[in-house]
Design an enzyme around this catalytic site. Structure first.
Site, mmCIF file in Angstrom:
data_model
loop_
_atom_site.group_PDB
_atom_site.id
_atom_site.type_symbol
_atom_site.label_atom_id
_atom_site.label_comp_id
_atom_site.label_asym_id
_atom_site.label_seq_id
_atom_site.Cartn_x
_atom_site.Cartn_y
_atom_site.Cartn_z
ATOM 1 N N ASP A 107 0.961 -1.285 0.144
ATOM 2 C CA ASP A 107 0.036 0.321 0.222
ATOM 3 C C ASP A 107 0.948 1.354 0.461
ATOM 4 O OD1 ASP A 107 -2.795 1.228 0.019
ATOM 5 O OD2 ASP A 107 -2.656 1.396 1.698
ATOM 6 N N ASN B 12 -10.011 -2.538 -6.299
ATOM 7 C CA ASN B 12 -9.252 -1.285 -7.366
ATOM 8 C C ASN B 12 -10.063 -1.361 -8.392
ATOM 9 O OD1 ASN B 12 -6.459 -2.623 -5.682
ATOM 10 N ND2 ASN B 12 -7.538 -0.720 -5.210
HETATM 11 C C1 FPP Z 1 -1.726 -0.065 -3.461
HETATM 12 O O1 FPP Z 1 -1.293 1.915 -3.660
HETATM 13 C C2 FPP Z 1 -1.067 -0.116 -4.529
HETATM 14 C C3 FPP Z 1 -1.623 -0.981 -5.537
HETATM 15 C C4 FPP Z 1 -3.423 -0.862 -5.591
HETATM 16 C C5 FPP Z 1 -1.657 -1.419 -6.259
HETATM 17 C C6 FPP Z 1 -0.006 -2.245 -6.060
HETATM 18 C C7 FPP Z 1 0.344 -2.223 -7.588
HETATM 19 C C8 FPP Z 1 2.282 -2.438 -7.441
HETATM 20 C C9 FPP Z 1 3.049 -2.612 -6.833
HETATM 21 C C10 FPP Z 1 3.099 -2.446 -8.816
HETATM 22 C C11 FPP Z 1 2.790 -2.863 -10.627
HETATM 23 C C12 FPP Z 1 3.005 -4.683 -9.383
HETATM 24 C C13 FPP Z 1 2.485 -5.287 -9.755
HETATM 25 C C14 FPP Z 1 2.534 -6.928 -9.708
HETATM 26 C C15 FPP Z 1 4.224 -5.764 -10.670
HETATM 27 P P1 FPP Z 1 -2.278 2.546 -3.663
HETATM 28 O O2 FPP Z 1 -2.560 3.413 -5.438
HETATM 29 O O3 FPP Z 1 -3.495 2.494 -3.191
HETATM 30 O O4 FPP Z 1 -1.920 4.253 -2.698
HETATM 31 P P2 FPP Z 1 -2.317 4.508 -1.748
HETATM 32 O O5 FPP Z 1 -3.225 4.304 -0.621
HETATM 33 O O6 FPP Z 1 -1.342 5.985 -1.111
HETATM 34 O O7 FPP Z 1 -2.995 5.979 -3.053
#
Ligand code: FPP
Length: 241
Positions: free
Chosen positions: A13, A61
């Protein structure tokens, strides 16, 4: 080195916030986040972790704008293409849980090709949870069990925890389907519909770093501190039992 968690699950996250704090678009956070996926996978595999499950996209998501979803799919495809060789060298087996069929077709194809390429590997299992939601997973397991009972294949008194586990998307993990250590980055302290059944006895660890800042060093430290925790599974401390 103390006890190594057999199964680590991570809620990656904070990509968006990490980028926004730097005045950059959220996509930049995801790009940096995907580099961490590479690093953390390597450390887990080298440390002797048997299963690493990464929450890459939740069923919730889908509410994100199409543009952000498209970036996440591109990053997943890019990651699989770029890392395949190294994952093969590490003998890593790749798996995906969740509603793969909801992803764009080309992404599904890429995932399938990678899963197939690594199917015979015998090292760590790397599991990407994609369009995954634990409640839906449980409903689906219940649905299948009811069908088996109604069809006479299973007796009602045979419905057990083991039978439930056999109907979850993690059934292929066998004894390591139980999560030993669940980590969530970015300071949020929630499970967000992730591995609810599998984490029943997991040690929970909430770290303040956003995912792009969660380094190999942090991760090694976390694995080490796990070795010092005493897990009682509802029993007494080992000194009193
Ligand atoms: C949460 O951060 C992360 C995600 C929804 C996706 C995770 C994706 C990656 C780590 C990158 C690509 C993945 C792979 C498998 C190569 P957020 O966007 O919810 O952060 P926030 O809570 O700060 O908005």
């Amino acid at each position: 080195m103390g006890l190594i968690p057999r199964h680590i699950a991570i809620v990656m996250d904070g990509n968006g916030r990490w980028a926004e704090r730097r005045g950059r678009p959220r996509a930049y956070g995801h790009v940096r986040g995907s580099s961490r996926v590479r690093e953390i996978t390597r450390v887990a595999s080298e440390s002797g972790v048997q299963t690493l499950t990464l929450y890459a996209f939740s069923s919730e998501n889908w509410k994100r704008p199409e543009s952000e979803r498209a970036i996440l799919w591109r990053l997943l495809v890019k990651h699989l293409r770029r890392e395949r060789k190294e994952l093969m060298q590490q003998n890593v087996q790749l798996h995906v849980i969740g509603e793969l069929h909801r992803l764009p077709l080309d992404v599904q194809e890429e995932v399938k090709v990678s899963v197939l390429a690594m199917a015979k590997n015998t090292g760590m299992r790397l599991v990407f949870a994609v369009s995954y939601g634990s409640r839906q997973e449980l409903v689906s397991a219940a649905h299948n069990i009811v069908q088996e009972v109604l069809g006479g294949k299973v007796q009602l008194n045979e419905v057990s925890e083991a039978l439930m586990e056999a109907h979850l998307s993690t059934a292929f993990l066998g004894q390591t389907s139980d999560v030993d250590l669940l980590i969530r980055t970015s300071g949020e302290q929630r499970l967000s519909n992730f591995m609810l059944w599998q984490s029943a006895y997991a040690e929970l660890l909430f770290v303040d770093e956003c995912w792009p800042d969660f380094t190999a060093e942090h991760f090694r430290g976390v694995i080490e501190s796990y070795g010092k925790r005493e897990r009682r599974f509802g029993g007494l401390p080992s000194s009193q039992s």
